[in-house]
Motif scaffolding. Structure first.
Motif, PDB file in Angstrom:
ATOM      1  N   GLU A  10      34.822  44.189  28.073  1.00  0.00           N
ATOM      2  CA  GLU A  10      34.108  45.448  28.251  1.00  0.00           C
ATOM      3  C   GLU A  10      33.065  45.658  27.155  1.00  0.00           C
ATOM      4  OE1 GLU A  10      35.189  50.142  27.942  1.00  0.00           O
ATOM      5  OE2 GLU A  10      36.545  48.909  29.144  1.00  0.00           O
ATOM      6  N   SER A  11      33.422  45.348  25.912  1.00  0.00           N
ATOM      7  CA  SER A  11      32.493  45.548  24.790  1.00  0.00           C
ATOM      8  C   SER A  11      31.237  44.689  24.947  1.00  0.00           C
ATOM      9  CB  SER A  11      33.180  45.233  23.459  1.00  0.00           C
ATOM     10  OG  SER A  11      33.599  43.872  23.420  1.00  0.00           O
ATOM     11  N   VAL A  12      31.400  43.467  25.397  1.00  0.00           N
ATOM     12  CA  VAL A  12      30.255  42.570  25.583  1.00  0.00           C
ATOM     13  C   VAL A  12      29.404  43.043  26.759  1.00  0.00           C
ATOM     14  CG1 VAL A  12      29.561  40.208  26.169  1.00  0.00           C
ATOM     15  CG2 VAL A  12      31.405  40.594  24.522  1.00  0.00           C
ATOM     16  N   GLN A  13      30.039  43.420  27.851  1.00  0.00           N
ATOM     17  CA  GLN A  13      29.289  43.890  29.022  1.00  0.00           C
ATOM     18  C   GLN A  13      28.468  45.135  28.700  1.00  0.00           C
ATOM     19  OE1 GLN A  13      31.896  44.306  32.407  1.00  0.00           O
ATOM     20  NE2 GLN A  13      32.521  42.170  32.312  1.00  0.00           N
ATOM     21  N   ARG A  14      29.073  46.095  28.016  1.00  0.00           N
ATOM     22  CA  ARG A  14      28.329  47.322  27.668  1.00  0.00           C
ATOM     23  C   ARG A  14      27.166  47.006  26.728  1.00  0.00           C
ATOM     24  NH1 ARG A  14      30.416  51.767  29.804  1.00  0.00           N
ATOM     25  NH2 ARG A  14      32.646  51.933  30.195  1.00  0.00           N
ATOM     26  N   ALA A  15      27.393  46.132  25.752  1.00  0.00           N
ATOM     27  CA  ALA A  15      26.344  45.787  24.787  1.00  0.00           C
ATOM     28  C   ALA A  15      25.234  44.960  25.425  1.00  0.00           C
ATOM     29  CB  ALA A  15      26.949  45.030  23.602  1.00  0.00           C
ATOM     30  N   GLN A  16      25.594  44.031  26.296  1.00  0.00           N
ATOM     31  CA  GLN A  16      24.606  43.094  26.829  1.00  0.00           C
ATOM     32  C   GLN A  16      23.945  43.575  28.115  1.00  0.00           C
ATOM     33  OE1 GLN A  16      24.223  40.855  24.548  1.00  0.00           O
ATOM     34  NE2 GLN A  16      22.512  39.886  25.551  1.00  0.00           N
ATOM     35  N   PHE A  17      24.694  44.299  28.965  1.00  0.00           N
ATOM     36  CA  PHE A  17      24.174  44.703  30.272  1.00  0.00           C
ATOM     37  C   PHE A  17      24.008  46.212  30.414  1.00  0.00           C
ATOM     38  CE2 PHE A  17      26.980  40.932  31.027  1.00  0.00           C
ATOM     39  CZ  PHE A  17      25.958  40.007  31.137  1.00  0.00           C
ATOM     40  N   GLY A  18      24.565  46.969  29.464  1.00  0.00           N
ATOM     41  CA  GLY A  18      24.473  48.414  29.537  1.00  0.00           C
ATOM     42  C   GLY A  18      25.366  49.041  30.582  1.00  0.00           C
ATOM     43  N   ARG A  19      26.295  48.255  31.113  1.00  0.00           N
ATOM     44  CA  ARG A  19      27.223  48.760  32.128  1.00  0.00           C
ATOM     45  C   ARG A  19      28.420  47.818  32.211  1.00  0.00           C
ATOM     46  NH1 ARG A  19      27.219  46.438  37.552  1.00  0.00           N
ATOM     47  NH2 ARG A  19      25.824  44.636  37.650  1.00  0.00           N
ATOM     48  N   LEU A  20      29.469  48.280  32.881  1.00  0.00           N
ATOM     49  CA  LEU A  20      30.601  47.408  33.178  1.00  0.00           C
ATOM     50  C   LEU A  20      30.308  46.688  34.489  1.00  0.00           C
ATOM     51  CD1 LEU A  20      33.732  49.557  32.278  1.00  0.00           C
ATOM     52  CD2 LEU A  20      32.648  47.738  30.972  1.00  0.00           C
ATOM     53  N   LEU A  21      30.536  45.392  34.513  1.00  0.00           N
ATOM     54  CA  LEU A  21      30.311  44.602  35.718  1.00  0.00           C
ATOM     55  C   LEU A  21      31.529  44.673  36.631  1.00  0.00           C
ATOM     56  CD1 LEU A  21      28.790  41.376  34.112  1.00  0.00           C
ATOM     57  CD2 LEU A  21      27.575  43.396  34.957  1.00  0.00           C
ATOM     58  N   GLU A  22      31.276  44.590  37.920  1.00  0.00           N
ATOM     59  CA  GLU A  22      32.367  44.505  38.887  1.00  0.00           C
ATOM     60  C   GLU A  22      32.493  43.052  39.301  1.00  0.00           C
ATOM     61  OE1 GLU A  22      32.175  47.228  42.158  1.00  0.00           O
ATOM     62  OE2 GLU A  22      31.339  48.807  40.893  1.00  0.00           O
ATOM     63  N   GLY A  23      33.736  42.567  39.336  1.00  0.00           N
ATOM     64  CA  GLY A  23      33.938  41.174  39.691  1.00  0.00           C
ATOM     65  C   GLY A  23      35.278  40.949  40.355  1.00  0.00           C
ATOM     66  N   VAL A  24      35.464  39.717  40.801  1.00  0.00           N
ATOM     67  CA  VAL A  24      36.725  39.316  41.430  1.00  0.00           C
ATOM     68  C   VAL A  24      37.216  38.024  40.771  1.00  0.00           C
ATOM     69  CG1 VAL A  24      36.253  40.430  43.645  1.00  0.00           C
ATOM     70  CG2 VAL A  24      35.527  38.092  43.283  1.00  0.00           C
ATOM     71  N   ALA A  25      38.524  37.892  40.730  1.00  0.00           N
ATOM     72  CA  ALA A  25      39.128  36.702  40.136  1.00  0.00           C
ATOM     73  C   ALA A  25      38.771  35.467  40.953  1.00  0.00           C
ATOM     74  CB  ALA A  25      40.641  36.868  40.066  1.00  0.00           C
ATOM     75  N   ASP A  26      38.539  34.366  40.272  1.00  0.00           N
ATOM     76  CA  ASP A  26      38.233  33.085  40.907  1.00  0.00           C
ATOM     77  C   ASP A  26      38.562  32.010  39.881  1.00  0.00           C
ATOM     78  OD1 ASP A  26      37.284  31.189  42.792  1.00  0.00           O
ATOM     79  OD2 ASP A  26      35.608  32.488  43.352  1.00  0.00           O
ATOM     80  N   ALA A  27      38.255  30.774  40.197  1.00  0.00           N
ATOM     81  CA  ALA A  27      38.503  29.678  39.256  1.00  0.00           C
ATOM     82  C   ALA A  27      37.401  28.642  39.387  1.00  0.00           C
ATOM     83  CB  ALA A  27      39.862  29.046  39.512  1.00  0.00           C
ATOM     84  N   LEU A  28      37.031  28.071  38.258  1.00  0.00           N
ATOM     85  CA  LEU A  28      36.042  27.008  38.166  1.00  0.00           C
ATOM     86  C   LEU A  28      36.752  25.693  38.459  1.00  0.00           C
ATOM     87  CD1 LEU A  28      33.094  26.413  37.304  1.00  0.00           C
ATOM     88  CD2 LEU A  28      33.931  26.319  34.958  1.00  0.00           C
ATOM     89  N   VAL A  29      36.206  24.895  39.349  1.00  0.00           N
ATOM     90  CA  VAL A  29      36.845  23.655  39.797  1.00  0.00           C
ATOM     91  C   VAL A  29      36.250  22.451  39.073  1.00  0.00           C
ATOM     92  CG1 VAL A  29      37.275  22.173  41.804  1.00  0.00           C
ATOM     93  CG2 VAL A  29      37.298  24.659  42.063  1.00  0.00           C
ATOM     94  N   GLY A  30      37.131  21.577  38.559  1.00  0.00           N
ATOM     95  CA  GLY A  30      36.669  20.330  37.955  1.00  0.00           C
ATOM     96  C   GLY A  30      36.236  20.450  36.509  1.00  0.00           C
TER      97      GLY A  30
END
Length: 109
Positions: A10-30
């Motif tokens: 949350e601290s990084v999102q507010r500092a870098q984007f000025g808002r909280l991002l909405e997202g969904v869980a996923d996974a990076l493959v490989g």
């Protein structure tokens, strides 16, 4: 944008984007996850963490790195680029959901 590390904070999102991002869980493959020491004062201040996760391509589809996929604007992608230190580079990669997303990986890996 897929994040497995401090861009989920949350601290990084507010500092870098000025808002909280909405997202969904996923996974990076490989990919496999390691840690890298951060020395950039701005990134340290925003994240509050000296060691950040970093991933490298393993070539093994059984390797997965959990995280969150976010829908962001092109301006927010530029802000994410500005946040990441030179140890990282942005690439497009497959996710377990079948989506492809931008992700920051170990440079040259």
């Amino acid at each position: 944008l897929f994040s497995y590390g401090t861009l989920q904070l949350e601290s990084v999102q507010r500092a870098q984007f000025g808002r909280l991002l909405e997202g969904v869980a996923d996974a990076l493959v490989g990919f496999r996850r390691d840690m890298v020491e951060i020395t950039d004062p701005d990134v340290l201040a925003k994240s509050g963490e000296r060691f950040h996760p970093i991933v490298s391509h393993s070539g093994d589809d059984a390797d997965r790195v959990a995280g969150t996929v976010f829908l962001i604007t092109s301006q927010e992608l530029a802000a994410a680029d500005a946040y990441e230190v030179s140890d990282y580079e942005r690439v497009e990669a497959p996710l377990a959901s079948g989506l492809r997303a931008w992700v920051y990986v170990k440079r040259g890996a």
